[in-house]
Design a protein around this motif. Structure first.
Motif, PDB file in Angstrom:
ATOM      1  N   UNK A 190       0.831  -1.201   0.000  1.00 57.42           N
ATOM      2  CA  UNK A 190       0.000   0.000   0.000  1.00 57.42           C
ATOM      3  C   UNK A 190       0.866   1.251   0.000  1.00 57.42           C
ATOM      4  N   UNK A 191       1.954   1.220   0.803  1.00 52.63           N
ATOM      5  CA  UNK A 191       2.866   2.359   0.843  1.00 52.63           C
ATOM      6  C   UNK A 191       3.505   2.568  -0.527  1.00 52.63           C
ATOM      7  N   UNK A 192       3.946   1.464  -1.142  1.00 49.50           N
ATOM      8  CA  UNK A 192       4.562   1.570  -2.466  1.00 49.50           C
ATOM      9  C   UNK A 192       3.579   2.111  -3.485  1.00 49.50           C
ATOM     10  N   UNK A 193       2.314   1.668  -3.372  1.00 52.36           N
ATOM     11  CA  UNK A 193       1.285   2.166  -4.288  1.00 52.36           C
ATOM     12  C   UNK A 193       1.087   3.665  -4.124  1.00 52.36           C
ATOM     13  N   UNK A 215      -8.569   1.512   2.933  1.00 53.54           N
ATOM     14  CA  UNK A 215      -7.780   0.339   2.564  1.00 53.54           C
ATOM     15  C   UNK A 215      -6.813   0.616   1.403  1.00 53.54           C
ATOM     16  N   UNK A 216      -6.821   1.837   0.909  1.00 54.67           N
ATOM     17  CA  UNK A 216      -5.843   2.253  -0.091  1.00 54.67           C
ATOM     18  C   UNK A 216      -4.759   3.169   0.488  1.00 54.67           C
ATOM     19  N   UNK A 217      -4.981   3.695   1.697  1.00 46.68           N
ATOM     20  CA  UNK A 217      -4.121   4.766   2.185  1.00 46.68           C
ATOM     21  C   UNK A 217      -2.957   4.246   3.021  1.00 46.68           C
ATOM     22  N   UNK A 218      -1.843   4.988   3.031  1.00 52.96           N
ATOM     23  CA  UNK A 218      -0.680   4.570   3.817  1.00 52.96           C
ATOM     24  C   UNK A 218      -0.896   4.772   5.310  1.00 52.96           C
ATOM     25  N   UNK A 219      -0.264   3.936   6.091  1.00 52.42           N
ATOM     26  CA  UNK A 219      -0.345   4.025   7.547  1.00 52.42           C
ATOM     27  C   UNK A 219       0.198   5.378   8.018  1.00 52.42           C
ATOM     28  N   UNK A 220      -0.499   5.980   8.975  1.00 50.51           N
ATOM     29  CA  UNK A 220      -0.065   7.260   9.517  1.00 50.51           C
ATOM     30  C   UNK A 220      -0.697   8.462   8.852  1.00 50.51           C
ATOM     31  N   UNK A 221      -1.448   8.250   7.746  1.00 51.23           N
ATOM     32  CA  UNK A 221      -2.108   9.372   7.062  1.00 51.23           C
ATOM     33  C   UNK A 221      -3.583   9.071   6.813  1.00 51.23           C
ATOM     34  N   UNK A 222      -4.081   8.086   7.525  1.00 53.53           N
ATOM     35  CA  UNK A 222      -5.450   7.626   7.272  1.00 53.53           C
ATOM     36  C   UNK A 222      -6.484   8.684   7.638  1.00 53.53           C
ATOM     37  N   UNK A 223      -6.260   9.410   8.719  1.00 54.71           N
ATOM     38  CA  UNK A 223      -7.206  10.448   9.115  1.00 54.71           C
ATOM     39  C   UNK A 223      -7.323  11.524   8.058  1.00 54.71           C
ATOM     40  N   UNK A 263      -5.086  16.522  11.675  1.00 62.13           N
ATOM     41  CA  UNK A 263      -4.590  16.662  13.048  1.00 62.13           C
ATOM     42  C   UNK A 263      -4.757  15.368  13.831  1.00 62.13           C
ATOM     43  N   UNK A 264      -5.818  14.615  13.532  1.00 64.02           N
ATOM     44  CA  UNK A 264      -6.047  13.368  14.269  1.00 64.02           C
ATOM     45  C   UNK A 264      -4.964  12.329  13.995  1.00 64.02           C
ATOM     46  N   UNK A 265      -4.302  12.414  12.852  1.00 63.48           N
ATOM     47  CA  UNK A 265      -3.169  11.526  12.571  1.00 63.48           C
ATOM     48  C   UNK A 265      -2.019  11.815  13.525  1.00 63.48           C
ATOM     49  N   UNK A 266      -1.973  13.028  14.025  1.00 56.85           N
ATOM     50  CA  UNK A 266      -0.855  13.440  14.862  1.00 56.85           C
ATOM     51  C   UNK A 266      -1.145  13.368  16.357  1.00 56.85           C
ATOM     52  N   UNK A 267      -2.308  13.817  16.767  1.00 58.24           N
ATOM     53  CA  UNK A 267      -2.590  13.856  18.209  1.00 58.24           C
ATOM     54  C   UNK A 267      -3.634  12.835  18.645  1.00 58.24           C
ATOM     55  N   UNK A 310      -2.328  -0.376  12.839  1.00 59.42           N
ATOM     56  CA  UNK A 310      -1.999  -0.737  11.457  1.00 59.42           C
ATOM     57  C   UNK A 310      -3.097  -1.657  10.937  1.00 59.42           C
ATOM     58  N   UNK A 311      -3.964  -1.153  10.065  1.00 54.15           N
ATOM     59  CA  UNK A 311      -5.130  -1.945   9.650  1.00 54.15           C
ATOM     60  C   UNK A 311      -4.752  -3.091   8.715  1.00 54.15           C
ATOM     61  N   UNK A 312      -3.529  -3.104   8.197  1.00 54.25           N
ATOM     62  CA  UNK A 312      -3.096  -4.227   7.374  1.00 54.25           C
ATOM     63  C   UNK A 312      -2.807  -5.460   8.219  1.00 54.25           C
ATOM     64  N   UNK A 313      -2.697  -5.260   9.534  1.00 49.96           N
ATOM     65  CA  UNK A 313      -2.444  -6.344  10.479  1.00 49.96           C
ATOM     66  C   UNK A 313      -3.720  -6.593  11.269  1.00 49.96           C
ATOM     67  N   UNK A 314      -4.458  -7.663  10.917  1.00 46.13           N
ATOM     68  CA  UNK A 314      -5.748  -7.921  11.564  1.00 46.13           C
ATOM     69  C   UNK A 314      -5.622  -8.194  13.053  1.00 46.13           C
TER      70      UNK A 314
END
Length: 467
Positions: free
Chosen positions: A4-7, A146-154, A304-308, A449-453
């Motif tokens: 997903x990150x590579x995409x 489910x397309x977005x990289x971890x840490x930027x989902x918000x 902001x929710x990605x950060x705090x 990390x939503x890629x890890x169930x």
């Protein structure tokens, strides 16, 4: 996760397309849903017979509320399809149903032709709209997440959160344009049908855009490995570990978010038109101005929710609503076109539409706080194989039942008590309860990390119990 990150790195345009196609379609569904409510004062007498104007409006609102009440059933039905068949197929199906139902409202004969059957058919169409919307949001939010990289989902999912507001703004814009083009008399006679009828063209364009999308990578991985859930309803609601988080999502987040949303962006419009006697044109302009200014804040709070964290922002929005609704509506009464004779903190001054728009903006500010981060929050609570089903139900009970009943309960309380502010008791009570539950029992999700169930809270509870 790496795929997903590579995409995201190699195909930024692809991610933009995912967000645009999902958000545009959802916005059109919200447009379809809200033109029904925005035209209530014009259309109510055409389908319902009542001795009073307020009685007709309440009957119309009851039909409007039906669409909300059935949304949880749509969440269950379409959520299961989304977790078994796929995200893309499901949110295309819901869009087609919504578009056809809305178009049919536009060509439906009134009670002058069909009598009581006109109202019955209208309720049936409203049920179809509610079922479709119950399946749309969970699919679109899950698909983007489910397309977005971890840490930027918000941040990325916050764009889908703007769609309800933009859909309402779009409905107001189309109604205003229609009224200006055809005139007041024609609007009351036949012009009200136009916003419903043109929705079929908007839906067609959106379906064409969505046809080019592929299935989400996380769900595709489940299909490739043959690990798709065989019974997502059982895994979502019969599993006590997952059910715990479904309940906490409802009572600690979505029911409070729902009442804040519908107070600020729908009930406020009814207050302007029916309690404070602002004209239809002015009330729509006041709402539109506030919405335009506030809409970017959905993305800001998501970022902001990605950060705090998601929780503290949502809880702050609910608390502000509880503490300030009464003063805000007291100030609205002071700047209404007429003196209602029920001041609260402020004596009547004069009609000031700009100040009214600012007071609506404050309410929508709270909406952006509770709504901007919530898609990411819900997605992060549940594992991929049952995510669509698990997140959709609490969202649509919170919004469809608790939030959707705000106008009908509020107006009935006003009518029963004679107190113009009694309509605020329901949203203040629900938001207050949700703030207490959410503040004490909810956990933060922004690092999941939503890629890890195994990272979902339901899976963690189960693992601890088994250990």
């Amino acid at each position: 996760m790496a795929n997903i990150v590579q995409s995201a790195k190699n195909g930024a345009q692809s991610l933009k397309k995912v967000i645009f196609a999902s958000s545009a379609g959802t916005m059109i569904e919200w447009y379809d849903f809200y033109i029904f409510g925005s035209l209530g004062t014009i259309v109510a007498p055409k389908f319902y017979a009542s001795d009073t104007e307020l009685g007709s409006i309440i009957a119309w609102l009851a039909t409007f509320a039906v669409g909300f009440i059935v949304r949880p059933f749509g969440a269950i039905f379409f959520g299961r399809i989304g977790d078994v068949v796929g995200r893309k197929f499901t949110f295309m199906l819901t869009m087609a149903i919504m578009g056809l139902a809305t178009f049919t409202v536009g060509i439906l004969p009134t009670k002058e032709v069909l009598g009581d059957f006109a109202g019955i058919i209208l309720i049936t169409l409203r049920i179809l709209q509610g079922l479709a919307l119950g399946g749309e949001y969970g699919g679109a939010a899950t698909y983007i997440a489910e397309h977005t990289p971890h840490g930027r989902r918000g941040f990325f999912t916050s764009f889908i959160q703007t769609t309800a507001t933009l859909g309402m703004l779009m409905s107001l814009g189309v109604i205003l344009a229609t009224r200006l083009i055809v005139g007041d008399d024609a609007m009351n006679e036949y012009g009200w049908r136009i916003p419903f009828i043109i929705s079929i063209f908007l839906v067609g364009i959106s379906l064409w855009i969505r046809l080019s999308l592929r299935e989400s990578p996380m769900f595709q991985k489940l299909k490739d490995t043959k690990t798709v859930s065989k019974n997502p309803l059982k895994e979502s609601f019969a599993n006590p570990y997952n059910l715990k988080w479904v309940a906490l999502a409802l009572f600690g987040a979505t029911m409070g978010q729902g009442v804040v949303w519908y107070t600020g962006q729908f009930y406020a419009l009814y207050y302007l038109q029916n309690i404070f006697k602002v004209t239809l044109l002015d009330s729509n302009m006041i709402m539109a101005g506030a919405i335009i200014v506030a809409t970017p804040l959905f993305v800001f709070w998501g970022w902001l929710s990605d950060r705090i964290g998601r929780k503290k922002i949502m809880m702050a929005g609910m608390l502000l609503a509880v503490l300030t609704y009464y003063p805000i509506y007291g100030a609205m009464a002071a700047f209404a076109p007429v003196d209602t004779g029920q001041p609260f903190l402020f004596d009547y001054v004069s009609y000031q539409p700009v100040i009214l728009s600012f007071l609506i903006f404050l309410q929508i500010l709270y909406v952006t706080m509770v709504y901007g981060p919530i898609a990411a929050f819900l997605v992060e609570l549940f594992p991929t194989k049952i995510r669509y089903t698990s997140m959709s139900l609490p969202y649509h009970i919170g919004n469809g039942v608790f939030g959707g009943l705000v106008p009908i309960i509020g107006l009935q309380m006003i009518q029963a008590t004679g107190n113009n502010y009694a309509g605020l008791w329901w949203p203040m009570l629900i938001a207050g309860v949700c703030f207490v539950v959410g503040s004490t029992l909810l956990k933060e999700t922004n690092r999941v990390d939503i890629d890890d169930d195994t990272a979902s809270f339901g899976a963690q509870d189960k693992a601890k119990a088994e250990a």
